[in-house]
Design a protein around this motif. Structure first.
Motif, mmCIF file in Angstrom:
data_model
loop_
_atom_site.group_PDB
_atom_site.id
_atom_site.type_symbol
_atom_site.label_atom_id
_atom_site.label_comp_id
_atom_site.label_asym_id
_atom_site.label_seq_id
_atom_site.Cartn_x
_atom_site.Cartn_y
_atom_site.Cartn_z
ATOM 1 N N PHE A 54 -3.057 -11.871 0.388
ATOM 2 C CA PHE A 54 -2.661 -10.919 -0.641
ATOM 3 C C PHE A 54 -1.843 -11.582 -1.743
ATOM 4 O O PHE A 54 -1.867 -11.131 -2.892
ATOM 5 C CB PHE A 54 -1.909 -9.743 -0.030
ATOM 6 N N GLY A 55 -1.110 -12.637 -1.419
ATOM 7 C CA GLY A 55 -0.436 -13.405 -2.469
ATOM 8 C C GLY A 55 -1.442 -13.954 -3.467
ATOM 9 O O GLY A 55 -1.248 -13.892 -4.685
ATOM 10 N N MET A 96 -10.999 -1.230 -7.630
ATOM 11 C CA MET A 96 -10.668 -2.279 -6.664
ATOM 12 C C MET A 96 -9.163 -2.517 -6.584
ATOM 13 O O MET A 96 -8.613 -2.688 -5.487
ATOM 14 C CB MET A 96 -11.386 -3.586 -7.016
ATOM 15 N N VAL A 97 -8.500 -2.532 -7.720
ATOM 16 C CA VAL A 97 -7.044 -2.725 -7.726
ATOM 17 C C VAL A 97 -6.364 -1.543 -7.037
ATOM 18 O O VAL A 97 -5.415 -1.731 -6.264
ATOM 19 C CB VAL A 97 -6.514 -2.943 -9.156
ATOM 20 N N ALA A 98 -6.854 -0.336 -7.272
ATOM 21 C CA ALA A 98 -6.271 0.846 -6.612
ATOM 22 C C ALA A 98 -6.417 0.748 -5.098
ATOM 23 O O ALA A 98 -5.471 1.041 -4.351
ATOM 24 C CB ALA A 98 -6.928 2.121 -7.143
ATOM 25 N N VAL A 99 -7.577 0.318 -4.629
ATOM 26 C CA VAL A 99 -7.791 0.152 -3.186
ATOM 27 C C VAL A 99 -6.859 -0.933 -2.649
ATOM 28 O O VAL A 99 -6.222 -0.765 -1.602
ATOM 29 C CB VAL A 99 -9.271 -0.174 -2.878
ATOM 30 N N PHE A 100 -6.752 -2.048 -3.371
ATOM 31 C CA PHE A 100 -5.860 -3.126 -2.949
ATOM 32 C C PHE A 100 -4.410 -2.642 -2.883
ATOM 33 O O PHE A 100 -3.688 -2.938 -1.922
ATOM 34 C CB PHE A 100 -5.981 -4.326 -3.894
ATOM 35 N N LEU A 101 -3.977 -1.895 -3.886
ATOM 36 C CA LEU A 101 -2.602 -1.384 -3.879
ATOM 37 C C LEU A 101 -2.357 -0.462 -2.696
ATOM 38 O O LEU A 101 -1.279 -0.490 -2.096
ATOM 39 C CB LEU A 101 -2.293 -0.667 -5.191
ATOM 40 N N ARG A 102 -3.352 0.347 -2.345
ATOM 41 C CA ARG A 102 -3.217 1.215 -1.169
ATOM 42 C C ARG A 102 -3.034 0.373 0.096
ATOM 43 O O ARG A 102 -2.175 0.662 0.928
ATOM 44 C CB ARG A 102 -4.439 2.119 -1.039
ATOM 45 N N ILE A 103 -3.851 -0.666 0.225
ATOM 46 C CA ILE A 103 -3.730 -1.544 1.391
ATOM 47 C C ILE A 103 -2.360 -2.208 1.404
ATOM 48 O O ILE A 103 -1.654 -2.182 2.422
ATOM 49 C CB ILE A 103 -4.835 -2.621 1.396
ATOM 50 N N HIS A 104 -1.988 -2.782 0.282
ATOM 51 C CA HIS A 104 -0.751 -3.570 0.215
ATOM 52 C C HIS A 104 0.499 -2.712 0.378
ATOM 53 O O HIS A 104 1.432 -3.103 1.087
ATOM 54 C CB HIS A 104 -0.703 -4.337 -1.112
ATOM 55 N N ALA A 105 0.515 -1.558 -0.268
ATOM 56 C CA ALA A 105 1.728 -0.740 -0.276
ATOM 57 C C ALA A 105 1.846 0.206 0.906
ATOM 58 O O ALA A 105 2.959 0.523 1.332
ATOM 59 C CB ALA A 105 1.799 0.059 -1.583
ATOM 60 N N LEU A 106 0.717 0.646 1.456
ATOM 61 C CA LEU A 106 0.776 1.650 2.515
ATOM 62 C C LEU A 106 0.350 1.123 3.882
ATOM 63 O O LEU A 106 1.024 1.380 4.883
ATOM 64 C CB LEU A 106 -0.100 2.856 2.145
ATOM 65 N N LEU A 107 -0.766 0.422 3.931
ATOM 66 C CA LEU A 107 -1.316 0.035 5.235
ATOM 67 C C LEU A 107 -0.701 -1.243 5.793
ATOM 68 O O LEU A 107 -0.450 -1.326 6.998
ATOM 69 C CB LEU A 107 -2.837 -0.095 5.135
#
Length: 154
Positions: A54-55, A96-107
């Motif tokens: 993710f970095g 794609m960025v929205a999905v990534f943000l969901r993964i990074h911030a929530l999951l």
């Protein structure tokens, strides 16, 4: 033409890092870890893999945004006059960025918390949700790359 070479090259490389990383994780690393590692070890491995990957995704997302804006303004004089395939790429990138943000911030925090508590069931649940979201993003990324490389006009 040389003016476009650097931002275009950076744009393609950032796309390769992000989409290629998801492809590797989904198609190679995931099945290998499922076969070779038991639940807790597999969860710990993913707990180490995701922050590192993710970095690089953050670097890729930033590079894509900056190089994309430069290319849009230098080649097409703005979004309104950009070809339809460029507009589709931007739309796909936003999703794609929205999905990534969901993964990074929530999951990812849920996975980290489960690992810290050694709650393997909660960790497996979080990992399964991350895996689904990465799979969705991989499909979106492959679609965006296909649209960009074929320059389809929808």
């Amino acid at each position: 033409m040389l003016v476009h070479a650097l931002p275009y090259t950076l744009h393609v490389l950032a796309s390769l890092i992000w989409v290629g990383g998801m492809f590797f994780a989904w198609m190679v690393l995931r099945p290998a870890t499922a076969k070779a590692l038991e639940g807790p070890a597999r969860l710990r491995l993913w707990g180490e893999v995701f922050p590192r990957f993710f970095g690089w995704v953050w670097v890729a997302v930033t590079t894509l945004a900056i190089s994309g804006v430069v290319l849009i303004h230098s080649r097409f004089s703005g979004f309104e006059t950009a070809p339809r395939y460029v507009q589709w790429m931007i739309g796909g990138a936003i999703v794609m960025v929205a999905v990534f943000l969901r993964i990074h911030a929530l999951l990812l925090p849920q996975l980290r918390e489960a690992l810290a508590r050694e709650d393997w069931a909660a960790g497996a649940s979080a990992l399964a949700r991350i895996r689904r979201m990465v799979g969705i993003n991989l499909l979106l990324g492959l679609l965006v790359v296909a649209v960009a490389s074929a320059r389809w006009s929808f």
